[in-house]
Motif scaffolding. Structure first.
Motif, mmCIF file in Angstrom:
data_model
loop_
_atom_site.group_PDB
_atom_site.id
_atom_site.type_symbol
_atom_site.label_atom_id
_atom_site.label_comp_id
_atom_site.label_asym_id
_atom_site.label_seq_id
_atom_site.Cartn_x
_atom_site.Cartn_y
_atom_site.Cartn_z
ATOM 1 N N TRP A 225 47.232 -8.158 -19.452
ATOM 2 C CA TRP A 225 47.789 -8.075 -20.812
ATOM 3 C C TRP A 225 46.754 -7.526 -21.806
ATOM 4 O O TRP A 225 47.042 -6.598 -22.556
ATOM 5 N N GLY A 226 45.545 -8.104 -21.795
ATOM 6 C CA GLY A 226 44.520 -7.693 -22.754
ATOM 7 C C GLY A 226 44.033 -6.274 -22.535
ATOM 8 O O GLY A 226 43.947 -5.475 -23.479
ATOM 9 N N LEU A 227 43.692 -5.921 -21.285
ATOM 10 C CA LEU A 227 43.189 -4.574 -21.002
ATOM 11 C C LEU A 227 44.278 -3.518 -21.129
ATOM 12 O O LEU A 227 44.036 -2.430 -21.655
ATOM 13 N N HIS A 228 45.467 -3.819 -20.629
ATOM 14 C CA HIS A 228 46.527 -2.811 -20.646
ATOM 15 C C HIS A 228 46.891 -2.403 -22.072
ATOM 16 O O HIS A 228 47.131 -1.219 -22.344
ATOM 17 N N LEU A 229 46.929 -3.363 -22.987
ATOM 18 C CA LEU A 229 47.261 -3.039 -24.376
ATOM 19 C C LEU A 229 46.124 -2.296 -25.072
ATOM 20 O O LEU A 229 46.363 -1.355 -25.836
ATOM 21 N N ARG A 230 44.899 -2.717 -24.828
ATOM 22 C CA ARG A 230 43.776 -2.085 -25.531
ATOM 23 C C ARG A 230 43.469 -0.683 -25.001
ATOM 24 O O ARG A 230 43.236 0.246 -25.793
ATOM 25 N N LEU A 231 43.462 -0.531 -23.690
ATOM 26 C CA LEU A 231 43.106 0.771 -23.117
ATOM 27 C C LEU A 231 44.289 1.729 -23.104
ATOM 28 O O LEU A 231 44.092 2.950 -23.057
ATOM 29 N N GLY A 232 45.512 1.199 -23.148
ATOM 30 C CA GLY A 232 46.698 2.044 -23.223
ATOM 31 C C GLY A 232 47.017 2.398 -24.663
ATOM 32 O O GLY A 232 46.421 3.308 -25.236
ATOM 33 N N PRO A 233 47.955 1.666 -25.294
ATOM 34 C CA PRO A 233 48.341 2.020 -26.673
ATOM 35 C C PRO A 233 47.204 1.887 -27.677
ATOM 36 O O PRO A 233 47.173 2.617 -28.667
ATOM 37 N N GLY A 234 46.247 0.973 -27.435
ATOM 38 C CA GLY A 234 45.136 0.823 -28.379
ATOM 39 C C GLY A 234 44.306 2.085 -28.496
ATOM 40 O O GLY A 234 44.092 2.615 -29.598
ATOM 41 N N LEU A 235 43.828 2.593 -27.370
ATOM 42 C CA LEU A 235 43.028 3.818 -27.396
ATOM 43 C C LEU A 235 43.883 5.044 -27.688
ATOM 44 O O LEU A 235 43.414 5.995 -28.332
ATOM 45 N N THR A 236 45.133 5.038 -27.245
ATOM 46 C CA THR A 236 46.019 6.167 -27.544
ATOM 47 C C THR A 236 46.190 6.326 -29.050
ATOM 48 O O THR A 236 46.166 7.450 -29.579
ATOM 49 N N ALA A 237 46.355 5.204 -29.753
ATOM 50 C CA ALA A 237 46.519 5.266 -31.205
ATOM 51 C C ALA A 237 45.297 5.889 -31.864
ATOM 52 O O ALA A 237 45.413 6.697 -32.793
ATOM 53 N N VAL A 238 44.108 5.540 -31.381
ATOM 54 C CA VAL A 238 42.882 6.113 -31.942
ATOM 55 C C VAL A 238 42.835 7.612 -31.679
ATOM 56 O O VAL A 238 42.542 8.417 -32.578
ATOM 57 N N ARG A 239 43.132 7.995 -30.463
ATOM 58 C CA ARG A 239 43.055 9.413 -30.106
ATOM 59 C C ARG A 239 44.116 10.243 -30.822
ATOM 60 O O ARG A 239 43.946 11.453 -31.014
ATOM 61 N N GLN A 240 45.206 9.581 -31.245
ATOM 62 C CA GLN A 240 46.247 10.296 -31.987
ATOM 63 C C GLN A 240 45.991 10.314 -33.487
ATOM 64 O O GLN A 240 46.779 10.869 -34.245
ATOM 65 N N GLY A 241 44.881 9.704 -33.911
ATOM 66 C CA GLY A 241 44.501 9.769 -35.316
ATOM 67 C C GLY A 241 44.860 8.573 -36.152
ATOM 68 O O GLY A 241 44.667 8.603 -37.382
ATOM 69 N N LEU A 242 45.382 7.495 -35.548
ATOM 70 C CA LEU A 242 45.694 6.304 -36.327
ATOM 71 C C LEU A 242 44.419 5.770 -36.963
ATOM 72 O O LEU A 242 43.376 5.679 -36.306
ATOM 73 N N HIS A 243 44.472 5.401 -38.208
ATOM 74 C CA HIS A 243 43.353 4.872 -38.995
ATOM 75 C C HIS A 243 42.287 5.937 -39.300
ATOM 76 O O HIS A 243 41.235 5.594 -39.836
ATOM 77 N N SER A 244 42.541 7.199 -38.975
ATOM 78 C CA SER A 244 41.521 8.231 -39.209
ATOM 79 C C SER A 244 41.214 8.405 -40.688
ATOM 80 O O SER A 244 40.137 8.872 -41.057
ATOM 81 N N ASP A 245 42.164 8.020 -41.551
ATOM 82 C CA ASP A 245 41.946 8.137 -42.989
ATOM 83 C C ASP A 245 41.373 6.855 -43.592
ATOM 84 O O ASP A 245 41.193 6.755 -44.803
#
Length: 360
Positions: free
Chosen positions: A308-328
């Motif tokens: 649960w912890g790794l799948h959420l962080r390494l999946g959607p968590g890192l995907t959100a960063v790579r897609q620019g979430l919070h970039s501003d």
């Protein structure tokens, strides 16, 4: 969203008037606020109301299935109906002292959707989380074992979630891809060392093994999403839990694992002593089960960290960063990355307990 506006005060008032509940006949809805969580798949409304004699009350109206699919991408076909099933069932009445659900929770129907109406628990949910409060939560979480012990058939109802710790295994391919991409993205390449990346790949690949091992553990009723965002301690130190859409059957240690995994993410203060919390939970569970449950609880706890912890962080968590979430918002981005790093490293620290050889 569903393509139509959220219910307004007039609509909410009409729905309440057409159903029986703890609200009084003739209750006037004064205002409606949208409290829907950004990642949720339900509309959540804060309702201020007044009885005919002028007494004010606060309510929460939750409408499952109203929201949109998010990066979390839950593939749970029962998600939109499970919480209504829960509040319509006898399970809440079986929760022992020390555990509670929102008062006066009532399920009503309107235009094909379930509306869950309950008292507003804002003051309880707004209390700060501290390591001492986390210790109380560890004790109280063990009490979820009681309903199933009192009524073993309770855990057989078909709408309960099962293998919730593995609910996000479909994010594993994205987790592998995101880990491989770190070396090529300057702002992310320092997130983990080469050895840590290798260990995380190993843990992602161990999902089937972890699920098989979890299936051999003693089971308990689980909240399924027990995090500081979904819990509060009232003045009597009762653990009050909201958001029961993931309620189900899982290995002992499950709920404590989710709570600890997202403690800092959702506003917890101070560092948690995870082994001490696990010891507290394991001893309390053993007292309830009449057997030493500490090893089983540790394996369940570690398994949740690694799935649960790794799948959420390494999946959607890192995907959100790579897609620019919070970039501003550099500060928010830094907090998000810190959560990914610290959460994954804490998970790795429990790999050997879960039986995964992930040297790093």
């Amino acid at each position: 969203m569903t393509g139509h506006a959220l219910p307004d005060a007039e609509t909410v008032e009409a729905v309440l008037a057409s159903h029986e509940g703890a609200w009084e006949a003739g209750t006037k809805v004064l205002s409606v606020r949208d409290l829907s969580p950004g990642l949720g798949q339900a509309a959540v409304l804060g309702v201020s109301a007044a009885a005919p004699d002028g007494r004010r009350s606060g309510w929460i109206v939750k409408i499952p299935g109203w929201g949109h699919r998010s990066l979390l991408d839950s593939r749970d076909s029962q998600l939109d109906r499970r919480e209504a099933h829960f509040f319509s069932s006898g399970i809440p009445a079986l929760l022992p002292p020390g555990l509670a659900v929102p008062q006066d929770a009532t399920v009503v129907g309107h235009r094909g959707l379930d509306w869950i109406v309950m008292r507003d628990l804002g003051p309880v949910l707004g209390r700060p989380w501290t390591p001492a409060a986390a210790t109380t939560t560890a004790l109280r979480a063990a009490l979820l074992y009681v309903p199933g012990a009192r009524d073993p058939g309770l855990l057989d109802v078909p709408w309960l979630e099962r293998e919730g710790h593995a609910a996000y295994t479909h994010h594993i391919p994205a987790g592998h891809d995101n880990l491989d991409a770190l070396a090529h993205e300057p702002r992310l390449k320092a997130l983990f060392t080469h050895e840590q990346v290798h260990a995380l790949h190993t843990c992602l690949d161990a999902a089937t093994e972890l699920t098989s091992r979890a299936a051999t553990l003693p089971t308990t009723l689980v909240h399924g999403d027990l995090t500081p965002r979904n819990a509060g301690l009232d003045a009597d130190h009762t653990l009050v839990l909201i958001d029961w859409e993931h309620v189900g059957v899982g290995p002992v240690g499950f709920d404590l694992g989710t709570f600890v995994s997202l403690y800092r993410t959702f506003g917890g203060h101070g560092e948690l002593d995870e082994p001490a919390l696990l010891e507290t939970y394991g001893r309390a569970l053993g007292d309830l089960a009449g057997a030493d449950s500490r090893h089983a609880a540790a394996v369940g706890f570690a398994t949740v960290h690694l799935t649960w912890g790794l799948h959420l962080r390494l999946g959607p968590g890192l995907t959100a960063v790579r897609q620019g979430l919070h970039s501003d918002n550099p500060g928010e981005l830094a907090r998000h990355l810190d959560d990914i790093r610290s959460g994954c490293l804490r998970a790795l620290a429990w790999a050997s307990v879960a039986g995964v050889a992930a040297g790093h």
